[in-house]
Every structure is written in C-alpha cells, then in structure tokens.
Design an enzyme around this catalytic site. Structure first.
Site, PDB file in Angstrom:
ATOM      1  N   GLY A  50      -7.317  -1.004   2.236  1.00  0.00           N
ATOM      2  CA  GLY A  50      -8.355  -1.946   1.731  1.00  0.00           C
ATOM      3  C   GLY A  50      -8.339  -3.281   1.886  1.00  0.00           C
ATOM      4  O   GLY A  50      -9.124  -4.301   2.133  1.00  0.00           O
ATOM      5  N   THR A 109     -13.104   3.589   4.457  1.00  0.00           N
ATOM      6  CA  THR A 109     -12.020   4.355   3.907  1.00  0.00           C
ATOM      7  C   THR A 109     -10.619   3.727   4.768  1.00  0.00           C
ATOM      8  O   THR A 109     -10.841   3.730   5.914  1.00  0.00           O
ATOM      9  CB  THR A 109     -11.675   5.757   3.977  1.00  0.00           C
ATOM     10  OG1 THR A 109     -10.309   6.219   3.472  1.00  0.00           O
ATOM     11  CG2 THR A 109     -12.220   6.349   5.348  1.00  0.00           C
ATOM     12  N   GLY A 110      -9.635   3.104   4.140  1.00  0.00           N
ATOM     13  CA  GLY A 110      -8.657   2.884   4.845  1.00  0.00           C
ATOM     14  C   GLY A 110      -7.836   1.883   3.889  1.00  0.00           C
ATOM     15  O   GLY A 110      -7.963   1.880   2.722  1.00  0.00           O
ATOM     16  N   ARG A 152      -4.899  -3.907  -9.317  1.00  0.00           N
ATOM     17  CA  ARG A 152      -5.374  -4.110  -7.970  1.00  0.00           C
ATOM     18  C   ARG A 152      -6.762  -3.573  -7.616  1.00  0.00           C
ATOM     19  O   ARG A 152      -7.063  -2.708  -8.072  1.00  0.00           O
ATOM     20  CB  ARG A 152      -4.272  -3.480  -6.885  1.00  0.00           C
ATOM     21  CG  ARG A 152      -4.582  -3.526  -5.412  1.00  0.00           C
ATOM     22  CD  ARG A 152      -5.196  -2.613  -4.874  1.00  0.00           C
ATOM     23  NE  ARG A 152      -5.420  -2.378  -3.494  1.00  0.00           N
ATOM     24  CZ  ARG A 152      -6.083  -1.497  -2.707  1.00  0.00           C
ATOM     25  NH1 ARG A 152      -6.570  -0.612  -3.519  1.00  0.00           N
ATOM     26  NH2 ARG A 152      -6.266  -1.227  -1.567  1.00  0.00           N
ATOM     27  N   VAL A 153      -7.372  -4.273  -6.887  1.00  0.00           N
ATOM     28  CA  VAL A 153      -8.871  -3.787  -6.306  1.00  0.00           C
ATOM     29  C   VAL A 153      -9.061  -3.584  -5.106  1.00  0.00           C
ATOM     30  O   VAL A 153      -8.486  -4.604  -4.241  1.00  0.00           O
ATOM     31  CB  VAL A 153      -9.815  -4.794  -7.179  1.00  0.00           C
ATOM     32  CG1 VAL A 153     -11.181  -4.346  -6.778  1.00  0.00           C
ATOM     33  CG2 VAL A 153      -9.852  -4.832  -8.599  1.00  0.00           C
ATOM     34  N   GLY A 154      -9.589  -2.586  -4.665  1.00  0.00           N
ATOM     35  CA  GLY A 154      -9.553  -2.352  -3.050  1.00  0.00           C
ATOM     36  C   GLY A 154     -10.855  -3.011  -2.501  1.00  0.00           C
ATOM     37  O   GLY A 154     -11.824  -3.680  -3.190  1.00  0.00           O
ATOM     38  N   ASP A 155     -11.121  -2.424  -1.287  1.00  0.00           N
ATOM     39  CA  ASP A 155     -12.398  -2.688  -0.291  1.00  0.00           C
ATOM     40  C   ASP A 155     -13.591  -1.970  -1.078  1.00  0.00           C
ATOM     41  O   ASP A 155     -14.692  -2.337  -1.025  1.00  0.00           O
ATOM     42  CB  ASP A 155     -12.194  -2.449   1.036  1.00  0.00           C
ATOM     43  CG  ASP A 155     -12.087  -1.065   1.178  1.00  0.00           C
ATOM     44  OD1 ASP A 155     -10.882  -0.457   0.619  1.00  0.00           O
ATOM     45  OD2 ASP A 155     -12.656  -0.309   2.025  1.00  0.00           O
ATOM     46  N   THR A 175      -9.912   8.316  -0.183  1.00  0.00           N
ATOM     47  CA  THR A 175     -11.256   7.793  -0.704  1.00  0.00           C
ATOM     48  C   THR A 175     -12.439   8.682  -0.398  1.00  0.00           C
ATOM     49  O   THR A 175     -12.617   9.327   0.909  1.00  0.00           O
ATOM     50  CB  THR A 175     -11.499   6.426  -0.050  1.00  0.00           C
ATOM     51  OG1 THR A 175     -10.537   5.499  -0.759  1.00  0.00           O
ATOM     52  CG2 THR A 175     -12.831   5.909  -0.438  1.00  0.00           C
TER      53      THR A 175
END
Ligand code: ASP
Length: 336
Positions: free
Chosen positions: A256, A253-254, A231-234, A203
C-alpha cells in the site's frame, strides 16, 4: 389515445431492449502476492471463492442492478471467506489486533465512502457504503466509523470473530523474522518488508459496469500483516486503492505505501482521460513499470466504460477473475 398507448409501449420496449443490449461486466480480485506452493485443493478453494463473488455480482448486474450494489455484494462474499485478507480472514497488526480498511465509489456521481482502522464491523464494506449513502463525509476512522455503522444496521461482531489461525501464524512468523533480522543487524528500513506469501496481501476488491453504463469500485482489506497499529493502507484512499468515475473503475492490491506514493488509481485514470491511453496500457505502465521502479509490488483490476477489463500484477500471482455479458469469463491465480 390508442395511438399514444401504442407509442408509449413502443418507447418502453425500445428502452428495455436498449438497456438489455448494453454490455455489463464485473471483475474481482482476492489479492496479489506469491502463492508459490499452493496445493491443487487450495487453488480450487481460492478459485471457488473468486467464482462465487463473480457470480453474485454478475447476477445483480444481469437483473439490471447497479454496479455499486454488484461490487458491494461481491466484496461481502470475499470478506466472509476466511481465505482472503479482508473481513473474516483479516491479518493481524504488530499488536495482535485486526484493523480493517474499506472503500466504495460510485462512478456515476463520484460519490464515495471509506473507513479505516475499524475492528468490530463484520463486513467493513457495508460501513463504507453507509459513509457514502448516509453522511456528508467521504472517510471515517475507528470508533466514529464503528458507531455510525452500528447505528445503520451493519452487523457488529466481537473482535475475536476475525481470528484465523492462518493469519495468527503469519504474524508469529513475521515477528520471529523481525527478531532474527534485528539480531543479525540486517534491518535496513523501518518499512515492512514482507518476503513470503503468508505475510502479504490478500486484499479483496471488485469493479463493475452495469447495464446503465455506470462504473463502480470497492476494496476491503485487513491491511498488511505486522503493520503498526493505526497504519492505514491504500485501499480506503479514494483515487489510490479505490476509484470509479465515468472513465474507469479500479481496485488495487499490493504494498500500500507504494500505491499511496504513486497515487495509483487516479494515475491510471488520468492516463486514459488525458493521454488517450487504453485501460490496458495505462494500468500496465503503472503496475509493471512505475510500481516496481519505486520498489513496490502488487496488482490491480480495472474496467472502462466499454467494459474492457485489465488485471495486471507484478507479483507471482493474483487471485482474480472476470465475467462479461458477452459470455467471456475467466478465473486465474498465476500468470498465463
Ligand atoms: N494494499 C493493501 C494494504 O497495503 C494490502 C493488500 O493488498 O493485501 O493495506
């Protein structure tokens, strides 16, 4: 008349002088992960990408531009660089498609814009900016976000623009491993369990403080390789992967899912605002203690009102750098 002209001149020169003396700074990241075996040449390419983004953002800030413009410009360059998992270099979903998330936030007024699951906007961060600047909304997804971006002159490309062999190979590896795991009946959880660098993270993000003392943050990502479609991340979630206020600006970043469960960025901000912690201590507590305690990993970049920058990560590496008006600057991949 003469006197008032003189006074106005004095006043103007004082204002300009005061503004040019104000500290400004930018930090960027290109993802946290385990870049264990990067060749010298590869390391140089990643560092060059980070440096280019820093230089662009810094140039905007040094000319008196806003932190919002600086973080957007820095992120756009990283999105165009196929090395990073955002824009051009985005990873693939389980179904072999690219679905991107991005967010931008202006700390001066708490305005924010974000997009999730978009597939045809060349620079997802530009779509997030349109949501912030041109709508009453904060977050838009999929087709509606893409239509809005197109209507507002964001560059639209074919989904095939986002293909990179590197990301495709990463998906194939992940699918192979998944099949092996299934066969060995070792699959313990339905969560993604990435275990090597190729399949994780990358990211991009930027945070900045401008000469007017305003903070901003931006983050853009292809998400996690082999993620389920939808899927949605952070990254696009305000207060989690991206946040800016008059306290601090943060881009994460990581992994999520863990960032979402920890309400990551706002938790750091609250530690500063309500517990009086330094940005360094607040970010360290969340990234080096709370995140691994839950089983997650990753990093963040954060900047406060004074221009203090911290960039903790609990993975083996994080592509990162900062540049301050004091002349202090660095670009790094591994820990010290
Ligand atoms: N945080 C991103 C996500 O979970 C992945 C990354 O940082 O590379 O979507």
């Amino acid at each position: 008349m003469k006197f008032s002209l003189f006074a106005a001149g004095l006043c103007l020169s004082f204002t300009l002088h005061a503004q040019s003396d104000k500290p400004f700074a930018i930090a960027v990241h290109g993802g946290a992960g385990y870049a264990g075996n990067l060749s010298e040449a590869k390391q140089a390419s990643y560092k060059a990408g980070i440096q280019k983004a820093l230089d662009k953002g810094y140039e905007i800030l040094s000319k008196g531009g806003t932190s919002v413009d600086a973080v957007q410009a820095a992120v756009m360059l990283l999105e165009d660089d196929s090395l990073f998992n955002a824009g051009k270099g985005s990873v693939f979903t389980h179904a072999g498609k690219n679905e991107m998330d991005a967010a931008i936030m202006d700390g001066s007024n708490l305005k924010a814009g974000s997009v999730a699951g978009i597939t045809i906007v060349k620079n997802p961060i530009t779509a997030a900016r349109v949501v912030m600047d041109k709508t009453m909304h904060v977050m838009m997804i999929g087709k509606g976000a893409e239509a809005l971006a197109g209507e507002n002159n964001c560059e639209i490309v074919k989904p095939s623009y986002f293909f990179t062999q590197h990301s495709w190979d990463a998906l194939k590896n992940a699918l192979k491993r998944e099949a092996e795991q299934r066969e060995n009946n070792k699959k313990k959880s339905s969560l993604l369990q990435p275990d090597n660098y190729d399949e994780k993270y990358g990211t991009v993000g930027a945070v900045a403080l401008d000469k007017s003392g305003n903070l901003a943050a931006a983050t853009s990502t292809g998400g996690m390789s082999n993620k389920k479609p939808g899927r949605v991340g952070d990254a696009p979630l305000i207060g989690i992967g991206t946040y800016a206020s008059d306290v601090c600006a943060i881009s994460c970043t990581g992994w999520g899912e863990y960032y979402i469960r920890l309400v990551m960025a706002k938790s750091v901000s609250d530690r500063i605002e309500f517990k009086g912690m330094s940005i360094n201590d607040a970010a360290n507590e969340m990234i080096l203690q709370k995140l691994p305690a839950l089983g997650g990993d990753g990093g963040m970049i954060a900047i406060d009102k004074q221009g203090n920058i911290t960039m903790p990560f609990n993975t083996g590496s994080m592509f990162r750098g900062f540049k301050k008006s004091s002349g202090d600057t660095e670009v790094k991949i591994y820990k010290d």
